[in-house]
Write an enzyme that holds these catalytic residues in place. Structure first.
Site: not given
Ligand code: PGA
Ligand code: ZN
Length: 416
Positions: A40, A154, A162-163, A204, A242, A283, A310, A335, A363-365, A386
């Site tokens: 994303s 994800h 998403q999170e 993730e 997020d 986020e 982000d 990131k 991190h990234r996915s 995270k």
């Protein structure tokens, strides 16, 4: 001095191609870096160079990026004296010649930059986190933010946000924070299974249940925190979201659980959420193009919680400067591959520190086993990291690296 530069196409945690970079050093040793990749992504991120050859990996191959490392960047760097990492990064930025690192590829450049940081740390005889500590900054272990429920881009479920992260803000040490994360994760698995939900994992490492409403996930999280014997909230285990709202923003509206919402509806929804649940950070609560909404969101809720950009900010110093001036958010997600060099990442982090903005390293996915970000979050003392669930090797590697740093170096943990 770097004596050799090599990149190869390897796989990331989603089974897609990415780069592994190795730099050889004069004493015969070598340093290594694995390049992360998002799903994303923000539209203003530095450009990840993909081959586009449909005959290989559905166009996602990175042979051209690898070739740029093995050719042009190797010629640029091998055998030359560089005083510091900033000089290496500057040389690569100049060689690339674009604003977005589109010619050589941000994936190529960031891999070399990460490995070069390790080369300088090795030459100085210090751990990576110590090399990354800016002048005047006290390093400290970050509060881990475990992403325990995955939706959006994800996971294949219908959850729009998403999170959903749990943050053991009240833990007395990093090791105890990791333990809290893993125990709550296990309690959540039991809760979901008891209610008949599948407990398969998203990209993730979080669960990906077929739940529609974000509030229903939050209720399950609070129950799981309690089941595991912790206190929900800032004295114990808090929650961070997020939503990654750019992904569900279409035709001027936010599409959540079958409803179409305006920016102000979304802000009201978040206000109701923070009244009811111990959410301490949101986020990308709004889409990256919705600057006016971001400013209103910050005005309305910015005193009560962390509002993190982000996709909005993409770790870009110029965009972060603009957001600080316009009061769009009060914190930045960090990131390394969004901007493409470690030097520019550190510059964005300095801008945030100077403005009193909070920061969360991320991190990234799509990830590798590389643990660079654990050192980055610790060395810069930013307070938050995270890096997914307390499950899946590429996520756990970062948490385990933090545990090792804590055990070896004894430093303060937490946000304060
Ligand atoms: P991405 O997601 O790595 O797929 O972009 C992470 C995030 O949105 O924070
Ligand atoms: Zn995000």
């Amino acid at each position: 001095t770097i004596t050799g530069v090599r990149a190869v196409e390897v796989l990331d945690s989603r089974g897609r191609p990415t780069l592994a970079v190795t730099l050889s050093l004069p004493d015969g040793s070598s340093v290594h870096a694995g390049v992360p990749s998002g799903a994303s992504t923000g539209s203003r991120e530095a450009v990840e160079l993909r081959d586009g050859d449909p005959a290989r990996y559905a166009g996602k191959g990175v042979l051209r990026a690898a070739g740029n490392v093995n050719g042009e960047l190797a010629d640029l760097l091998c055998g030359r004296e560089f005083p510091d990492l900033a000089a290496v990064d500057r040389a690569m930025i100049e060689a690339d010649g674009t604003d977005t690192k589109a010619r050589l590829g941000a994936n190529a450049i960031v891999g070399v930059s990460m490995a070069a940081a390790r080369a300088f740390a090795a030459a100085a005889g210090v751990p990576l986190w110590r090399y990354l500590t800016p002048e005047g900054v006290t390093p400290r272990l970050p509060v881990p933010h475990f992403n325990v429920v995955n939706g959006g881009a994800h996971a294949p479920n219908r959850l729009d946000f998403q999170e959903f992260m749990i943050a053991p803000v009240g833990a007395p040490s990093l090791a105890e924070a990791v333990r809290a994360g893993a125990e709550v994760y296990a309690a959540l698995r039991r809760r979901l299974a008891d209610k008949g939900f599948a407990t398969g994992l998203g990209d993730e490492g979080g669960f990906a249940p077929e739940i529609d409403a974000p509030e229903d996930v939050l209720t399950a999280l609070v129950d799981a925190i309690t089941d595991a014997g912790y206190t929900p909230g800032r004295d114990g285990v808090a929650i961070a979201l997020d939503p990654a709202a750019s992904e569900f923003y279409r035709d001027g509206g936010y599409h959540v659980a079958g409803e179409r919402l305006s920016s102000d509806d979304m802000i009201a929804r978040y206000e109701a959420i923070i009244e009811r649940y111990p959410v301490w950070s949101i986020e990308d609560g709004l889409a990256e193009g919705d600057w006016d909404g971001w400013i209103r969101l910050t005005e309305r809720l910015g005193q009560r919680l962390q509002i993190v950009g982000d996709d909005l900010l993409v770790t870009n110093p110029a965009i972060v400067t603009e957001a600080i001036a316009r009061r769009a958010g009060n914190a930045a997600l960090i990131k390394v591959n969004q901007i493409g060099t470690i030097t520019e990442t550190l510059e964005t982090m300095r801008l945030c520190r100077d403005a009193g903005w909070a920061q969360m390293v991320s991190h990234r996915s799509g990830e590798t086993e590389d643990t660079f970000i654990a050192d980055l979050a610790t060395g810069t003392g930013c307070g938050q990291l995270k890096t997914g669930a307390p499950a899946r090797g590429e996520r756990v590697a970062k948490y385990n690296r933090l545990i090792e740093i804590e055990a070896g170096d004894r430093m303060a943990y937490g946000l304060r």
